[in-house]
Write a protein that holds these residues in place. Structure first.
Motif, PDB file in Angstrom:
ATOM      1  N   GLY A 141       0.790  -1.223   0.000  1.00  0.00           N
ATOM      2  CA  GLY A 141       0.000   0.000   0.000  1.00  0.00           C
ATOM      3  C   GLY A 141       0.822   1.273   0.000  1.00  0.00           C
ATOM      4  N   PHE A 166       4.186   5.703   3.035  1.00  0.00           N
ATOM      5  CA  PHE A 166       3.008   5.102   3.654  1.00  0.00           C
ATOM      6  C   PHE A 166       2.693   5.979   4.858  1.00  0.00           C
ATOM      7  CE2 PHE A 166       0.497   2.322   6.255  1.00  0.00           C
ATOM      8  CZ  PHE A 166      -0.153   1.470   5.369  1.00  0.00           C
ATOM      9  N   ASP A 170      -2.991   5.556   6.393  1.00  0.00           N
ATOM     10  CA  ASP A 170      -3.168   4.466   5.429  1.00  0.00           C
ATOM     11  C   ASP A 170      -3.358   3.111   6.102  1.00  0.00           C
ATOM     12  OD1 ASP A 170      -2.781   6.280   3.348  1.00  0.00           O
ATOM     13  OD2 ASP A 170      -0.636   5.830   3.182  1.00  0.00           O
ATOM     14  N   ASN A 173      -6.571   1.128   5.486  1.00  0.00           N
ATOM     15  CA  ASN A 173      -6.632   0.395   4.224  1.00  0.00           C
ATOM     16  C   ASN A 173      -5.877  -0.922   4.315  1.00  0.00           C
ATOM     17  OD1 ASN A 173      -8.093   2.478   3.059  1.00  0.00           O
ATOM     18  ND2 ASN A 173      -6.252   3.515   2.333  1.00  0.00           N
TER      19      ASN A 173
END
Length: 180
Positions: A141, A166, A170, A173
């Motif tokens: 991610g 990152f 985040d 997610n």
């Protein structure tokens, strides 16, 4: 592959890990992207392990079946840069392509923002030629922030690097895509 990931752990380095470290740190495939020269002696590597790696709170051994096969670290910035940290990892080439680096990065992300509350951003610099590492970060991610042209000198040659990031926000997610 999933069976191997269930046997993977992260732990702080110990002096007894020196022989495993010497094995993976001397591999040509690993050295092409690490920025380090091959270890010149066991004594020098022992001193680095004792004086710099073991005392660091976020320099971890990646272990498979209790054997060290790589490392992963977060180096937090200081002063005005304390809100960000640099992620680094290396894995013995024998274990590439098995999802172990991806799993290790996800394990770090699942804890790092809680353990270092002022950390808001993780950054990772990747050689433009290290496609495998780029894929690891993208699977987890990380967002590709951009190309840093002629960013550093590596073995006498200027290298282009990619910056990935990152954010602590985040993490939500991450939970929807991976079970730890």
């Amino acid at each position: 592959m999933e069976d191997q990931m269930s046997k993977m752990t992260l732990h702080g380095f110990e002096i007894s890990d020196i022989d495993d470290i010497m094995v993976w740190e001397t591999g040509d495939l690993v050295l092409q992207f690490t920025g380090r020269e091959a270890p010149t002696s066991r004594e020098i590597e022992f001193a680095i392990l004792r004086d710099h790696i073991i005392p660091h709170p976020w320099y971890m051994a990646i272990c498979l079946n209790s054997r060290v096969i790589g490392s992963i670290s977060v180096m937090q910035g200081s002063g005005e840069a304390r809100c960000r940290g640099e992620l680094g990892y290396v894995l013995a080439s024998h274990y590439w392509g098995q999802g172990l680096a991806t799993c290790a990065v996800k394990m770090v992300i699942s804890n790092i923002f809680e353990e270092i509350p002022e950390l808001e951003r993780l950054e990772a610099l990747v050689d433009v030629q290290n496609v495998r590492s780029q894929r690891v970060l993208e699977r987890v991610g990380f967002v590709k922030d951009g190309l840093l042209r002629k960013y550093l000198v590596f073995r006498g040659q200027s290298k282009d690097m990619l910056m990935y990031s990152f954010l602590s926000s985040d993490v939500l997610n991450l939970w929807s895509t991976f079970d730890l």
